[in-house]
Design an enzyme around this catalytic site. Structure first.
Site, short mmCIF file in Angstrom:
data_model
loop_
_atom_site.label_atom_id
_atom_site.label_comp_id
_atom_site.label_asym_id
_atom_site.label_seq_id
_atom_site.Cartn_x
_atom_site.Cartn_y
_atom_site.Cartn_z
N SER A 147 0.85 -1.19 0.00
CA SER A 147 0.00 0.00 0.00
C SER A 147 0.88 1.24 0.00
CB SER A 147 -0.84 -0.03 1.28
OG SER A 147 -1.44 1.22 1.55
N TYR A 160 -3.70 -0.23 9.82
CA TYR A 160 -3.47 -0.58 8.41
C TYR A 160 -2.03 -0.23 8.02
CZ TYR A 160 -4.63 -0.70 3.35
OH TYR A 160 -4.69 -0.98 2.00
P1 NAP Z 1 -10.99 -5.31 -0.47
O1 NAP Z 1 -12.29 -4.94 0.03
O2 NAP Z 1 -9.87 -5.03 0.45
O3 NAP Z 1 -11.02 -6.84 -0.96
C1 NAP Z 1 -10.34 -7.82 -0.33
C2 NAP Z 1 -11.10 -9.14 -0.33
O4 NAP Z 1 -10.54 -9.93 0.74
C3 NAP Z 1 -12.61 -9.04 -0.05
O5 NAP Z 1 -13.30 -9.96 -0.86
C4 NAP Z 1 -12.69 -9.42 1.41
O6 NAP Z 1 -13.93 -9.92 1.83
C5 NAP Z 1 -11.60 -10.49 1.48
N1 NAP Z 1 -11.23 -10.79 2.86
C6 NAP Z 1 -11.23 -9.98 3.93
N2 NAP Z 1 -10.84 -10.64 5.04
C7 NAP Z 1 -10.60 -11.91 4.64
C8 NAP Z 1 -10.20 -13.10 5.32
N3 NAP Z 1 -9.94 -13.10 6.62
N4 NAP Z 1 -10.08 -14.24 4.61
C9 NAP Z 1 -10.33 -14.25 3.29
N5 NAP Z 1 -10.71 -13.19 2.58
C10 NAP Z 1 -10.85 -12.03 3.25
O7 NAP Z 1 -10.74 -4.62 -1.83
P2 NAP Z 1 -9.49 -4.08 -2.64
O8 NAP Z 1 -9.58 -2.59 -2.55
O9 NAP Z 1 -9.55 -4.75 -3.95
O10 NAP Z 1 -8.16 -4.47 -1.87
C11 NAP Z 1 -7.38 -5.60 -2.16
C12 NAP Z 1 -6.03 -5.47 -1.48
O11 NAP Z 1 -5.38 -4.32 -1.98
C13 NAP Z 1 -6.10 -5.28 0.04
O12 NAP Z 1 -5.02 -5.94 0.64
C14 NAP Z 1 -5.97 -3.78 0.20
O13 NAP Z 1 -5.45 -3.42 1.44
C15 NAP Z 1 -4.99 -3.48 -0.90
N6 NAP Z 1 -4.96 -2.10 -1.40
C16 NAP Z 1 -6.09 -1.49 -1.84
C17 NAP Z 1 -5.99 -0.20 -2.36
C18 NAP Z 1 -7.17 0.58 -2.90
O14 NAP Z 1 -7.01 1.77 -3.17
N7 NAP Z 1 -8.32 -0.02 -3.08
C19 NAP Z 1 -4.76 0.44 -2.41
C20 NAP Z 1 -3.65 -0.22 -1.91
C21 NAP Z 1 -3.76 -1.49 -1.42
P3 NAP Z 1 -15.03 -8.84 2.40
O15 NAP Z 1 -15.67 -8.26 1.17
O16 NAP Z 1 -15.96 -9.66 3.21
O17 NAP Z 1 -14.27 -7.84 3.21
C1 GCO Z 2 -7.01 5.17 3.05
C2 GCO Z 2 -7.07 4.18 1.94
C3 GCO Z 2 -5.72 3.56 1.64
C4 GCO Z 2 -5.72 2.82 0.36
C5 GCO Z 2 -4.47 2.21 -0.11
C6 GCO Z 2 -3.45 3.23 -0.47
O1 GCO Z 2 -7.92 5.20 3.85
O2 GCO Z 2 -6.04 5.96 3.06
O3 GCO Z 2 -8.04 3.22 2.10
O4 GCO Z 2 -5.02 3.14 2.69
O5 GCO Z 2 -6.74 1.90 0.27
O6 GCO Z 2 -3.98 1.17 0.67
O7 GCO Z 2 -2.39 2.64 -1.10
#
Ligand code: NAP
Ligand code: GCO
Length: 267
Positions: A147, A160
Site C-alpha cells: 500500500s 493498516y
Molecule cells: P478489499 O475490500 O480489500 O477486498 C479484499 C477481499 O478480501 C474481499 O473480498 C474481502 O472480503 C476479502 N477478505 C477480507 N478478510 C478476509 C479473510 N480473513 N479471509 C479471506 N478473505 C478475506 O478490496 P481491494 O480494494 O480490492 O483491496 C485488495 C487489497 O489491496 C487489500 O489488501 C488492500 O489493502 C490493498 N490495497 C487497496 C488499495 C485501494 O485503493 N483499493 C490500495 C492499496 C492497497 P469482504 O468483502 O468480506 O471484506
Molecule cells: C485510506 C485508503 C488507503 C488505500 C491504499 C493506499 O484510507 O487511506 O483506504 O489506505 O486503500 O492502501 O495505497
C-alpha cells in the site's frame, strides 16, 4: 526464443486470496489471460459464488474456495486441497485485506489486532503454507499487496499502516530466506484505486460536490486521478512471470506518482 515468451504464465497455477472482486479479481483475470490456471478464496460462500460468476462471465474457469486466511488450519487445508485438485501453486498473491478508519486513540486493541491479523499475519500464514512445495519444485512467486501506507502515514489508519509497513518487511524477509530456492517474493504497492474499499473516500457530498478526500488524493497524484484495478494487471503479470526472475524483495509502487511528488505548490 523471444524474451516476450517469458511474460507468459502458460502452465502455471496461481492462488489469489480474497479475489472475488476488486484488485484481486483484476489480477487473477490477468493471470488467466496470460495462461495460468486460477484459484481464489474468499471469506464466505456468497462472495465465492459472486467471484465464480464474474470469472465465468469473462470466460475464465476459476477454482473458488471458502477460506479465512487468518485461520492457519483452514489455510493448510485449502493449500492441500488445491494441490490435490489442481496442482502445486506456482504463484501466490496475498491480496485479501481489510481497513478500519478510526483515530488511533479511539481504536480498540481488538480492532487493531483484527487489521494486523488479516493484513500481516495472514500473508505469513498463506506464504508458509505454499513455500514447502515451491521449495521442492525449485521455483515459486509470492506477491504481497502492500500500500501507500507501507511508506506513508495518515490520520485514522494506524493499524493498516502498521500492517502494510510490516508486510513490506515480510516481503524482504521471504526473499532473503528463500531466494536460494529460486523463489521470488515481491510486493505491489497500489496507489489510490477505485474499489469498494475506497468508495467511502469518493462519495459525493449531500450538495453534490466531490468528497474532500477525493480532491485531496487527486491533488497528491501527479496523474491527477484515481487509478483503476486494470492498471495493476501488467505489473502483477510481470512479477508472476519468468521475466522477473532476478527481481526479488522489491516493492513495485503503482501509484500514478504519489511517492515521487512533494505536492502541488500554492498558486
Ligand atoms: P478489499 O475490500 O480489500 O477486498 C479484499 C477481499 O478480501 C474481499 O473480498 C474481502 O472480503 C476479502 N477478505 C477480507 N478478510 C478476509 C479473510 N480473513 N479471509 C479471506 N478473505 C478475506 O478490496 P481491494 O480494494 O480490492 O483491496 C485488495 C487489497 O489491496 C487489500 O489488501 C488492500 O489493502 C490493498 N490495497 C487497496 C488499495 C485501494 O485503493 N483499493 C490500495 C492499496 C492497497 P469482504 O468483502 O468480506 O471484506
Ligand atoms: C485510506 C485508503 C488507503 C488505500 C491504499 C493506499 O484510507 O487511506 O483506504 O489506505 O486503500 O492502501 O495505497
Amino acid at each position: 526464443m523471444s524474451f516476450v515468451n517469458k511474460f507468459s504464465l502458460e502452465g502455471k497455477i496461481a492462488l489469489v486470496t480474497g479475489a472475488s472482486y476488486g484488485i484481486g479479481f483484476a489480477i487473477a483475470s490477468a493471470y488467466a489471460e496470460a495462461g495460468a490456471t486460477i484459484c481464489f478464496n474468499d471469506i464466505n460462500q456468497g462472495l465465492v459464488n459472486k467471484g465464480l460468476a464474474a470469472y465465468e462471465e469473462k470466460g475464465i474457469k476459476a477454482h473458488g474456495y471458502v477460506c479465512d486466511v487468518t485461520d492457519e488450519e483452514q489455510v493448510q487445508a485449502l493449500v492441500a486441497k488445491i494441490e490435490a485438485e489442481v496442482g502445486v501453486i506456482d504463484i501466490l498473491v496475498n491480496n485479501a485485506g481489510i481497513i478500519k478508519r478510526i483515530p488511533m486513540i479511539e481504536m480498540s486493541a481488538a480492532d487493531f489486532r483484527k487489521v494486523v491479523d488479516v493484513d500481516l499475519n495472514a500473508p505469513f500464514i498463506v506464504s508458509k503454507a505454499v513455500l514447502p512445495s515451491m521449495i521442492k519444485k525449485g521455483h515459486g512467486k509470492i506477491i504481497n499487496i502492500c500500500s501507500m501506507m507501507s511508506e506513508l502515514g495518515r490520520e485514522t489508519v494506524s493499524a493498516y499502516a502498521a500492517a502494510k509497513g510490516g508486510l513490506k518487511m515480510l516481503t524482504r524477509n521471504i526473499c532473503s530466506e528463500y531466494g536460494q530456492y529460486n523463489i521470488q517474493c515481491n510486493g505491489i504497492g497500489p496507489g489510490y484505486i477505485e474499489t469498494p474499499q475506497t468508495a467511502p473516500l469518493r462519495e459525493l457530498q449531500p450538495d453534490g460536490s466531490r468528497h474532500p478526500f477525493d480532491q485531496f488524493i487527486c491533488a497528491k497524484t501527479p496523474a491527477n486521478r484515481w487509478l483503476k484495478t486494470e492498471e495493476l494487471q501488467g505489473p502483477a503479470v510481470f512479477l508472476a512471470s519468468d521475466a522477473s526472475d532476478a527481481v526479488n524483495g522489491h516493492i513495485l509502487y503503482v501509484d500514478g506518482g504519489i511517492l515521487a511528488y512533494i505536492g502541488k505548490q500554492p498558486s
